[in-house]
Design an enzyme around this catalytic site. Structure first.
Site, PDB file in Angstrom:
ATOM      1  N   ASP A  64       0.888  -1.157   0.000  1.00  0.00           N
ATOM      2  CA  ASP A  64       0.000   0.000   0.000  1.00  0.00           C
ATOM      3  C   ASP A  64       0.927   1.208   0.000  1.00  0.00           C
ATOM      4  OD1 ASP A  64      -1.635   2.142   0.473  1.00  0.00           O
ATOM      5  OD2 ASP A  64      -2.642   1.275   2.217  1.00  0.00           O
ATOM      6  N   VAL A  65       1.018   1.887  -1.135  1.00  0.00           N
ATOM      7  CA  VAL A  65       1.999   2.974  -1.251  1.00  0.00           C
ATOM      8  C   VAL A  65       1.683   4.141  -0.315  1.00  0.00           C
ATOM      9  CG1 VAL A  65       2.611   2.395  -3.640  1.00  0.00           C
ATOM     10  CG2 VAL A  65       0.824   4.115  -3.197  1.00  0.00           C
ATOM     11  N   TYR A 157      -7.378  15.089  -7.716  1.00  0.00           N
ATOM     12  CA  TYR A 157      -6.561  14.375  -8.710  1.00  0.00           C
ATOM     13  C   TYR A 157      -5.616  15.363  -9.409  1.00  0.00           C
ATOM     14  CZ  TYR A 157      -5.441  11.057 -12.479  1.00  0.00           C
ATOM     15  OH  TYR A 157      -4.794  10.217 -13.361  1.00  0.00           O
ATOM     16  N   LYS A 161      -1.512  15.283  -9.262  1.00  0.00           N
ATOM     17  CA  LYS A 161      -0.670  15.062 -10.440  1.00  0.00           C
ATOM     18  C   LYS A 161       0.244  16.257 -10.726  1.00  0.00           C
ATOM     19  CE  LYS A 161      -2.006  10.839 -11.293  1.00  0.00           C
ATOM     20  NZ  LYS A 161      -1.079   9.711 -11.081  1.00  0.00           N
TER      21      LYS A 161
HETATM   22  N1  LIG Z   1      -6.003   5.426 -17.448  1.00  0.00           N
HETATM   23  C1  LIG Z   1      -5.852   6.698 -17.716  1.00  0.00           C
HETATM   24  O1  LIG Z   1      -6.604   7.279 -18.533  1.00  0.00           O
HETATM   25  C2  LIG Z   1      -4.747   7.504 -17.052  1.00  0.00           C
HETATM   26  C3  LIG Z   1      -4.470   8.784 -17.558  1.00  0.00           C
HETATM   27  C4  LIG Z   1      -3.470   9.535 -16.965  1.00  0.00           C
HETATM   28  C5  LIG Z   1      -2.746   9.036 -15.904  1.00  0.00           C
HETATM   29  N2  LIG Z   1      -3.040   7.796 -15.427  1.00  0.00           N
HETATM   30  C6  LIG Z   1      -2.258   7.326 -14.285  1.00  0.00           C
HETATM   31  O2  LIG Z   1      -1.643   6.095 -14.585  1.00  0.00           O
HETATM   32  C7  LIG Z   1      -1.535   5.309 -13.391  1.00  0.00           C
HETATM   33  C8  LIG Z   1      -2.151   3.935 -13.627  1.00  0.00           C
HETATM   34  O3  LIG Z   1      -3.527   4.110 -13.981  1.00  0.00           O
HETATM   35  P1  LIG Z   1      -4.423   2.921 -14.569  1.00  0.00           P
HETATM   36  O4  LIG Z   1      -5.352   3.541 -15.539  1.00  0.00           O
HETATM   37  O5  LIG Z   1      -3.570   1.793 -14.987  1.00  0.00           O
HETATM   38  O6  LIG Z   1      -5.274   2.554 -13.259  1.00  0.00           O
HETATM   39  P2  LIG Z   1      -5.918   1.125 -12.821  1.00  0.00           P
HETATM   40  O7  LIG Z   1      -7.027   1.510 -11.882  1.00  0.00           O
HETATM   41  O8  LIG Z   1      -6.244   0.287 -14.000  1.00  0.00           O
HETATM   42  O9  LIG Z   1      -4.712   0.443 -12.016  1.00  0.00           O
HETATM   43  C9  LIG Z   1      -4.193   1.047 -10.856  1.00  0.00           C
HETATM   44  C10 LIG Z   1      -3.517  -0.008  -9.995  1.00  0.00           C
HETATM   45  O10 LIG Z   1      -3.026   0.647  -8.816  1.00  0.00           O
HETATM   46  C11 LIG Z   1      -3.333  -0.172  -7.701  1.00  0.00           C
HETATM   47  N3  LIG Z   1      -3.411   0.626  -6.471  1.00  0.00           N
HETATM   48  C12 LIG Z   1      -4.400   1.455  -6.080  1.00  0.00           C
HETATM   49  N4  LIG Z   1      -4.134   1.955  -4.871  1.00  0.00           N
HETATM   50  C13 LIG Z   1      -2.936   1.435  -4.482  1.00  0.00           C
HETATM   51  C14 LIG Z   1      -2.144   1.578  -3.326  1.00  0.00           C
HETATM   52  N5  LIG Z   1      -2.532   2.347  -2.286  1.00  0.00           N
HETATM   53  N6  LIG Z   1      -0.971   0.922  -3.271  1.00  0.00           N
HETATM   54  C15 LIG Z   1      -0.578   0.117  -4.287  1.00  0.00           C
HETATM   55  N7  LIG Z   1      -1.296  -0.075  -5.405  1.00  0.00           N
HETATM   56  C16 LIG Z   1      -2.474   0.588  -5.502  1.00  0.00           C
HETATM   57  C17 LIG Z   1      -4.670  -0.811  -8.047  1.00  0.00           C
HETATM   58  O11 LIG Z   1      -4.933  -1.983  -7.268  1.00  0.00           O
HETATM   59  C18 LIG Z   1      -4.491  -1.116  -9.537  1.00  0.00           C
HETATM   60  O12 LIG Z   1      -3.928  -2.387  -9.753  1.00  0.00           O
HETATM   61  C19 LIG Z   1      -2.220   6.118 -12.287  1.00  0.00           C
HETATM   62  O13 LIG Z   1      -1.247   6.849 -11.569  1.00  0.00           O
HETATM   63  C20 LIG Z   1      -3.110   7.069 -13.051  1.00  0.00           C
HETATM   64  O14 LIG Z   1      -3.398   8.240 -12.349  1.00  0.00           O
HETATM   65  C21 LIG Z   1      -4.017   7.013 -15.986  1.00  0.00           C
END
Ligand SMILES: NC(=O)c1ccc[n+]([C@@H]2O[C@H](COP(=O)([O-])OP(=O)(O)OC[C@H]3O[C@@H](n4cnc5c(N)ncnc54)[C@H](O)[C@@H]3O)[C@@H](O)[C@H]2O)c1
Length: 252
Positions: A64-65, A157, A161
């Site tokens: 859990d980060v 959010y 970011k």
């Molecule tokens: N999908 C998008 O459109 C998008 C766009 C811009 C930025 N991002 C960023 O990219 C990253 C990944 O996003 P994604 O779309 O793959 O999300 P996702 O929800 O598909 O995956 C996120 C993962 O993080 C894990 N997680 C959540 N809380 C956690 C914690 N406290 N400790 C450890 N792990 C934890 C979840 O269990 C999950 O496996 C994020 O930082 C997100 O903000 C995503």
């Protein structure tokens, strides 16, 4: 197996699914030994097993980060397993349902800032001493286009970011001379559970998302390609950058 990351050890947070999973699998396919870690232990173990089954080397761990003790345990377990860590990808993140300031509860603020920003800070701080001791390392931080512009997320959010980009720049400024690079990735809308959670019931928002010059959402593998470049020595002169990969969203 290719070898753009041969002899490197990488940790990718939140790599049980989505973008993090794609990054972990891409790093492993280029020869890195990878710590797949996620709050969802079963997902992390499953991804690590998949990498191993494909001929790579990976360990699946829970973290859990947003929890300091959990972060410290991750560092200890990673070093015990692989001896060193060269690449840390701060990927774990959560969305805030596009909540504006007036509706942000204390709980929502703590959760989003705690995972997206404090989590990246604590993970970076915990892995830094090892990197300094071995003479170098690389941070690849998942920010977002919401780290650059408003209205790509809600208040918490967007703040989180923007903070990740500040973290990236300051780490670069302070530790670049010691051989440590930090760079941020700013994705637009990428097809994962995170984006599906707000797009599936909003055809009008989906239309906006797909009105970018690319005409579609991005794929996790496209973000993994950029993460690979930033993690590898090919980007040796790239310090403190915030690289946009958004299908053209932020040019408007
Ligand atoms: N999908 C998008 O459109 C998008 C766009 C811009 C930025 N991002 C960023 O990219 C990253 C990944 O996003 P994604 O779309 O793959 O999300 P996702 O929800 O598909 O995956 C996120 C993962 O993080 C894990 N997680 C959540 N809380 C956690 C914690 N406290 N400790 C450890 N792990 C934890 C979840 O269990 C999950 O496996 C994020 O930082 C997100 O903000 C995503």
């Amino acid at each position: 197996m290719a070898n753009r990351l041969s002899n490197k050890i990488a940790v990718v947070t939140g790599s049980g699914k989505g973008i993090g999973r794609a990054i972990a699998e891409r790093f492993a396919s280029e020869g890195a030994r990878v710590v797949v870690c996620d709050i969802d232990a079963a997902a992390a173990i499953s991804v690590a097993e998949g990498i191993t089954a494909s001929g790579g080397v990976a360990a699946g761990l829970q973290v859990d980060v947003s929890d300091k003790r959990s972060v410290e345990a991750l560092v200890a377990a990673s070093l015990q397993k692989f001896g060193r860590v060269d690449i840390v990808c701060n990927n774990a993140g959560v969305l805030d349902d596009f909540t504006p300031l007036g509706d942000v509860s204390d709980e929502l603020w703590q959760r989003v800032i705690g995972i997206n920003l404090t989590g990246a800070f604590m993970i970076s701080r915990a892995f830094l001493p090892g990197m300094l001791g071995q003479g170098g390392g690389t941070f690849v931080n998942l920010a977002s286009m919401a780290g650059l512009v408003a209205q790509a997320g809600g208040l918490a959010y967007t703040v989180s970011k923007h903070g990740v980009i500040g973290l990236t720049k300051q780490v670069s400024a302070d530790y670049g001379p010691a051989g440590i690079r930090a760079n941020a990735i700013c994705p637009g809308a990428i097809e994962t559970d995170l984006s599906r959670s707000f797009l599936q019931n909003s055809p009008e928002v989906l239309a906006v998302v797909e009105s970018v010059p690319a005409g579609r959402q991005g794929r996790p593998a496209e973000i993994a390609d950029l993460a690979l470049y930033l993690a590898s020595d090919e980007s040796s002169f790239v310090h403190g950058a915030s690289m946009v990969i958004d299908g053209g969203w932020t040019i408007r």
